[in-house]
Design an enzyme around this catalytic site. Structure first.
Site, short mmCIF file in Angstrom:
data_model
loop_
_atom_site.label_atom_id
_atom_site.label_comp_id
_atom_site.label_asym_id
_atom_site.label_seq_id
_atom_site.Cartn_x
_atom_site.Cartn_y
_atom_site.Cartn_z
N GLN A 140 26.35 -5.89 -20.33
CA GLN A 140 27.21 -4.74 -20.01
C GLN A 140 28.14 -5.13 -18.87
O GLN A 140 27.68 -5.46 -17.78
CB GLN A 140 26.33 -3.56 -19.63
CG GLN A 140 27.05 -2.24 -19.51
CD GLN A 140 26.11 -1.13 -19.08
OE1 GLN A 140 24.98 -1.37 -18.69
NE2 GLN A 140 26.57 0.10 -19.14
N SER A 143 30.46 -2.30 -14.16
CA SER A 143 30.62 -2.13 -12.71
C SER A 143 31.54 -3.20 -12.11
O SER A 143 31.60 -4.34 -12.58
CB SER A 143 29.26 -2.19 -12.02
OG SER A 143 28.44 -1.14 -12.42
N SER A 175 23.54 -7.64 -15.62
CA SER A 175 22.21 -8.16 -15.93
C SER A 175 22.26 -9.19 -17.05
O SER A 175 22.83 -8.94 -18.11
CB SER A 175 21.28 -7.02 -16.34
OG SER A 175 21.18 -6.05 -15.33
N GLU A 258 21.55 4.56 -22.24
CA GLU A 258 20.84 3.86 -21.18
C GLU A 258 19.85 4.80 -20.49
O GLU A 258 18.69 4.46 -20.26
CB GLU A 258 21.86 3.33 -20.17
CG GLU A 258 21.27 2.61 -18.98
CD GLU A 258 22.35 2.10 -18.04
OE1 GLU A 258 22.07 1.15 -17.30
OE2 GLU A 258 23.47 2.65 -18.03
#
Length: 281
Positions: A140, A143, A175, A258
């Site tokens: 993902q 951010s 991550s 999520e």
């Protein structure tokens, strides 16, 4: 024995599927051990971290090959074509064995329903079977250093050049990005629109020229998180998920999935394990 089994209210079809799932799981995995639900095992060794990641991928492939991945997804997209009770029963049975804690299962939970809701039929046919089988692992890329809690303030920019975008910017707290094949990328395609608009959701190959993944070493010595730099990265316009400048809608679907994954269980992973799989991705 589960409550439904004990009450004897499962249908014959449900009981048969439970027996099938139980036999498969116990043939491939040991019984679940008692453990501290907040215990975590960190490794500072990149080889060990990659081996753990690939073990999760291999388990996902085994599930796929035996008809236990994507239980509720249509068969034409690689799933079993089952009902919600298939997923419920399988999770109940999986909770009794020592299943690999797989990052990949978290991203399937986030991206799979998003592709079903916002993707074209062509995108579903291309991406879902490889997602459900573990052939493609996704990270993902949301951010940024200046856009965390205020995600809509992201600044990573995509400039259109004909039938492709040229992307420049930075992402952070991603991550397992160093191990992944593809990424869910949010970019700013129109800075003149209100910040929740002008965002586009792209599906990007992590081996694209111009992508530089740099692991962030934590106090434990592990490097679960990464920062990702994008310099003149070219992505075809066909890789848009949803509509151009309207990427906030699929992004919200990912974030909702999520939250549901963390709160709703993942077939045996404890709460802290799920948070580590997903936090800051």
């Amino acid at each position: 024995m589960t409550t439904l089994e004990h009450q004897g209210i499962e249908t014959a079809e449900q009981a048969a599927f439970r027996a099938e799932a139980r036999a498969f799981l116990h043939a491939h995995l040991p019984p679940r051990r008692d453990a501290n639900p907040w215990a975590l095992n960190f490794t500072a060794d990149e080889g060990e971290a990659r081996a753990h990641f690939e073990a999760g991928r291999a388990w996902q492939r085994l599930l796929f090959d035996n008809g236990f991945a994507g239980l509720t997804y249509p068969r034409e997209y690689g799933g079993r074509g089952g009902d919600a009770w298939h997923e419920r029963i399988f999770r109940e049975e999986q909770a009794s064995v020592e299943a690999p804690t797989a990052f990949i299962s978290a991203t399937i939970a986030m991206l799979g329903p998003t592709l079903m809701r916002h993707g074209s039929d062509e995108q579903r046919r291309e991406y879902l079977p490889r997602l459900l089988s573990g052939d493609d692992a996704w990270c993902q890329l949301f951010s940024e250093p200046g856009a965390g809690s205020d995600l809509a303030g992201l600044a990573c920019r995509a400039d259109r050049d004909g039938d492709q975008f040229v992307i420049n910017g930075q992402k952070v707290w991603n991550s397992a990005a160093q191990f992944c094949d593809r990424g869910m990328l949010l970019v700013r395609t129109n800075p003149d629109l209100p910040k929740h608009h002008g965002i586009t959701f792209l599906l990007v190959d992590m081996d694209s020229p111009g992508i530089d993944v740099r692991p962030l070493v934590q106090a434990t010595g592990s490097a679960h998180f990464n920062e990702v730099f994008l310099a003149d990265v070219v992505v075809p316009v066909s890789r848009i998920l949803g509509e151009i400048n309207e990427g906030w809608a699929p992004a919200r679907t990912v974030l909702s999935n999520e939250a549901a994954f963390i709160g709703g269980g993942s077939g045996g992973a404890n709460t802290n394990e799920k948070l580590v799989m997903l936090a800051h991705a």
